[in-house]
Design an enzyme around this catalytic site. Structure first.
Site, PDB file in Angstrom:
ATOM      1  N   HIS A  46       0.832  -1.209   0.000  1.00  0.00           N
ATOM      2  CA  HIS A  46       0.000   0.000   0.000  1.00  0.00           C
ATOM      3  C   HIS A  46       0.864   1.255   0.000  1.00  0.00           C
ATOM      4  CE1 HIS A  46      -2.928   2.761   2.278  1.00  0.00           C
ATOM      5  NE2 HIS A  46      -3.453   2.570   1.093  1.00  0.00           N
ATOM      6  N   GLU A 103       0.726  -0.375  -4.782  1.00  0.00           N
ATOM      7  CA  GLU A 103      -0.403   0.514  -5.072  1.00  0.00           C
ATOM      8  C   GLU A 103       0.053   1.932  -4.831  1.00  0.00           C
ATOM      9  OE1 GLU A 103      -3.741   3.123  -3.696  1.00  0.00           O
ATOM     10  OE2 GLU A 103      -2.039   2.395  -2.522  1.00  0.00           O
ATOM     11  N   ASP A 112      -1.000   6.352  -5.618  1.00  0.00           N
ATOM     12  CA  ASP A 112      -2.050   7.318  -5.961  1.00  0.00           C
ATOM     13  C   ASP A 112      -1.483   8.367  -6.907  1.00  0.00           C
ATOM     14  OD1 ASP A 112      -4.076   6.485  -3.770  1.00  0.00           O
ATOM     15  OD2 ASP A 112      -2.230   6.853  -2.644  1.00  0.00           O
ATOM     16  N   HIS A 152      -1.200  11.346  -2.193  1.00  0.00           N
ATOM     17  CA  HIS A 152      -2.518  10.875  -1.752  1.00  0.00           C
ATOM     18  C   HIS A 152      -3.478  11.988  -1.367  1.00  0.00           C
ATOM     19  CE1 HIS A 152      -5.513   9.412   1.158  1.00  0.00           C
ATOM     20  NE2 HIS A 152      -5.544   8.350   0.369  1.00  0.00           N
ATOM     21  N   GLU A 190      -4.057   4.132  -8.487  1.00  0.00           N
ATOM     22  CA  GLU A 190      -5.335   4.751  -8.153  1.00  0.00           C
ATOM     23  C   GLU A 190      -5.374   6.175  -8.692  1.00  0.00           C
ATOM     24  OE1 GLU A 190      -8.092   6.428  -4.534  1.00  0.00           O
ATOM     25  OE2 GLU A 190      -6.603   4.892  -4.028  1.00  0.00           O
TER      26      GLU A 190
END
Length: 249
Positions: A11, A38, A40, A53, A113
């Site tokens: 993450h 992952e 952002d 993020h 993301e």
């Protein structure tokens, strides 16, 4: 070509051990043997896609104000590691391109993301996908996810053969989420740990979508979710969760 999602995804890199969404966090994940990370992506004022993020700069940098109001040159002046630990002083906010270079060099998969600021849902997806299309060629190890319907629609239009995932959050669950998942033709439904009841997991499995749960840092929870048929968990502590999931206790 089928999507090759691993059981564990780091993450924001490996953000239990390094400042989130930085090159240092990606490298830490790679050193721990993580297969995918992952991250952002959002846009600067001058349309540079950056790995970050929050809408605001103050939690993870020495800056303040909105990311969307800062230029790429502004962000390059900031420091993004000291808040996490002195050993990370000097870490920077990476551009998407910088992050992709490291991910490809380390042979990692990516769940990107799309995290637009309000009103830039289409634009953020377009710019990020444009960069990806120039750099990334392994479709089996890339998942584009978002909470934003418009961002996923844009991804569907621009890159229909890239895999998409619908993100759902427990405090703002659309009642028609299953219809949205079908409409967007997503391969995965990525749900918060708070949404991950046995019934919800089974409903997604029945839809023939992959079930991906964030953010799971507890070993017992990870084992339970795996027993329910969850495909992947996102975690800040990949070593802890790997130990829990793949070693008999």
């Amino acid at each position: 070509m089928a999507l090759k999602i691993p059981k564990i995804i780091g993450h924001r890199g490996a953000c239990g051990y390094a400042p989130e969404n930085t090159i240092e966090s990606i490298l830490t994940a790679a050193e721990m043997g993580v297969e995918w990370v992952e991250l952002d992506v959002m846009l600067t004022k001058d349309n540079v896609p950056v790995i970050f993020h929050d809408d605001q700069l103050d939690r993870t940098t020495n800056g303040f104000g909105n990311v969307a109001d800062a230029t790429w040159a502004d962000l390059q002046q900031l420091e993004a590691g000291s808040w996490f630990g002195e050993s990370f002083a000097g870490a920077k906010i990476p551009s998407l391109e910088d992050a992709l270079d490291v991910i490809i060099q380390k042979n990692l998969g990516l769940n990107l993301e799309i995290k637009p600021t309000p009103g830039r849902e289409k634009e953020t997806a377009e710019v990020a996908l444009d960069v990806l299309s120039r750099i990334w060629d392994d479709h089996s190890r890339l998942l584009i996810s978002s909470f934003q319907l418009v961002s996923l629609e844009t991804a569907q239009e621009m890159a229909p053969d890239w895999y998409r995932g619908l993100l759902l959050w427990h405090d703002d669950l659309p009642p028609n989420w299953a219809d949205i998942a079908d409409y967007l033709d997503v391969v995965s439904v990525n749900i918060s740990q708070q949404l991950a009841t046995r019934e919800m997991v089974e409903e997604i499995i029945d839809m023939e979508k992959a079930v991906m749960v964030y953010t799971v840092n507890d070993a017992q929870e990870a084992r339970k979710l795996r027993g329910w048929g969850v495909d992947t968990v996102f975690t800040d502590v990949p070593d802890v969760i790997r130990e829990a999931m793949f070693h008999v206790h």
